[in-house]
Design a protein around this motif. Structure first.
Motif, short mmCIF file in Angstrom:
data_model
loop_
_atom_site.label_atom_id
_atom_site.label_comp_id
_atom_site.label_asym_id
_atom_site.label_seq_id
_atom_site.Cartn_x
_atom_site.Cartn_y
_atom_site.Cartn_z
N ALA A 2 -17.37 -7.67 -28.00
CA ALA A 2 -17.29 -6.49 -27.15
C ALA A 2 -16.00 -6.42 -26.35
N GLY A 3 -15.15 -7.45 -26.47
CA GLY A 3 -13.88 -7.43 -25.75
C GLY A 3 -13.96 -7.88 -24.31
N VAL A 4 -14.98 -8.69 -23.97
CA VAL A 4 -15.12 -9.21 -22.61
C VAL A 4 -13.89 -10.06 -22.26
N LYS A 5 -13.42 -9.94 -21.02
CA LYS A 5 -12.19 -10.63 -20.59
C LYS A 5 -12.45 -12.02 -20.00
N ARG A 6 -13.61 -12.25 -19.42
CA ARG A 6 -13.92 -13.55 -18.81
C ARG A 6 -15.44 -13.76 -18.86
N PHE A 7 -15.84 -14.98 -19.20
CA PHE A 7 -17.25 -15.34 -19.33
C PHE A 7 -17.51 -16.53 -18.40
N ALA B 91 -14.38 -17.56 -9.87
CA ALA B 91 -14.27 -18.08 -11.23
C ALA B 91 -13.96 -16.98 -12.24
N ALA B 92 -14.37 -15.76 -11.93
CA ALA B 92 -14.11 -14.63 -12.83
C ALA B 92 -12.69 -14.09 -12.69
N GLU B 93 -12.04 -14.42 -11.57
CA GLU B 93 -10.75 -13.80 -11.27
C GLU B 93 -9.56 -14.75 -11.35
N LYS B 94 -9.79 -16.04 -11.14
CA LYS B 94 -8.70 -17.00 -11.04
C LYS B 94 -8.03 -17.25 -12.38
N ASP B 95 -6.70 -17.29 -12.40
CA ASP B 95 -5.96 -17.61 -13.62
C ASP B 95 -5.84 -19.12 -13.80
N LEU C 24 -10.09 -23.05 -6.90
CA LEU C 24 -10.64 -21.70 -6.79
C LEU C 24 -10.39 -21.06 -5.43
N GLY C 25 -10.12 -21.90 -4.43
CA GLY C 25 -10.05 -21.37 -3.08
C GLY C 25 -11.43 -21.15 -2.49
#
Length: 329
Positions: free
Chosen positions: A105-110, A214-218, A303-304
């Motif tokens: 489905a093209g999800v960017k982060r799991f 966790a969903a946002e951190k590079d 993660l901060g």
């Protein structure tokens, strides 16, 4: 507004909280709930609810359609009256299913929700992410295998996967601690062992915030993070805090641990052939004995993450929610 974040396990305590919390933060959220357990009774303009099952590919395709972030909370959690194979079907094969459908489905982060239970009893507390892994039962084993499948399959497919290992999740109306509170309230709790074993909590709101990080951190793909409160408490400290929150005396009767282990083993053995959930079992008995104490240095540094709710404040809030619900009469 089209949902961008999927939270699975919307029937459960953690998943239901995350759905509502994210929606209130303004995040367009889709909550996937297990239909046999009933549709959740909450709603919000930023929230869409859909039925789904980790074992059902068609339902997963619908759930991940158009989604950017998956917060996979759903799991088979500790019922003792179901076949062991069900744990493998949901907590391992089900994870593979949703990872593959998320990629398609093209999800960017799991973000995969695991558990600190995979470490078993911590012999040298506090433990970090590199501590020896030794799950005590097939729930913990399947959660471990599930996170391994998520990371490995994600790597093969090119889907970014991050693992969260929460401590004991609690918050208002979380019922996993209700029985202990009721026994203390009624003056019926018997303590076993020396009460010095450590137990580590995580408030569900702090956990939800950590999952957002966790969903946002590079730069964290494939990494695992222990998420817990600022510090652990001993079993004695927890029991005294519960008692103080209810304005009742702390229990005074203490018996040896071997006695509880023996009784739990017998009760579990009697109930199993009849597929009855035993009123007491060895996993529950282990609460008095097994140390669960962890470091959150990695989550803080990478993660901060910083927990905002101390157990000394959050646990009394949970007890008050029991009283408000009329559960402690």
């Amino acid at each position: 507004m089209k949902p961008t974040t999927l939270v699975t396990g919307a029937n459960g305590f953690t998943g239901s909280f995350m759905c509502q919390y994210y929606a209130q933060l303004g995040i367009p959220t889709r909550g996937m709930y297990y239909e046999p357990d009933g549709r959740p009774d909450f709603s919000h303009p930023n929230l869409e609810l859909v039925p789904g099952d980790l074992r059902d590919r068609a339902s997963l395709k619908r759930a991940v359609d158009g989604i950017e972030i998956v917060q996979n909370v759903a799991a088979l959690y500790r019922p003792t009256n179901v076949p062991e194979q069900d744990y493998y079907d949901v907590n391992i094969d089900g994870i593979r299913n949703i990872v593959e459908e998320a990629h398609a489905a093209g999800v960017k982060r799991f973000v995969q929700m695991s558990t600190i239970g995979i470490y078993g009893h911590v012999a040298n507390p506090p433990a970090d992410e590199n501590a020896p892994i030794k799950p005590d039962d097939y729930y913990q084993l399947t959660k471990l295998k599930g996170e391994e499948v998520a990371v490995a399959r994600g790597k093969e497919l090119g889907l970014p996967v991050v693992v969260i290992r929460p401590a004991a999740i609690y918050g208002k109306r979380e019922t996993r601690f209700l029985k202990i509170a009721q026994l203390i309230k009624r003056g019926r709790l018997i303590q076993f062992g020396d009460g010095k074993a450590y137990y580590h909590f995580i408030h569900v709101q702090d956990l939800s915030d950590a999952c957002l990080l966790a969903a946002e951190k590079d730069g964290i793909i494939g990494e695992a993070f222990i998420i817990a409160d600022d510090h652990a408490l001993t079993v004695d400290q927890i029991i005294k805090l519960f008692a103080k929150s209810m304005n009742v005396p702390a229990p005074s009767i203490r018996l040896p641990m071997w006695l509880l282990d023996s009784v739990a083993g017998v009760v579990e053995g009697v109930c199993k052939p009849f597929k009855i959930s035993p009123p007491i079992h060895r996993r529950r008995a282990a609460w008095f004995r097994s140390t669960r104490s962890f470091k959150i240095d990695k989550a803080r540094r990478v993660l901060g993450y910083e927990p905002k709710i101390l157990p000394e404040d959050g646990l009394p809030d949970m007890i008050r929610s029991y009283e408000e619900a009329g559960w402690l009469k």
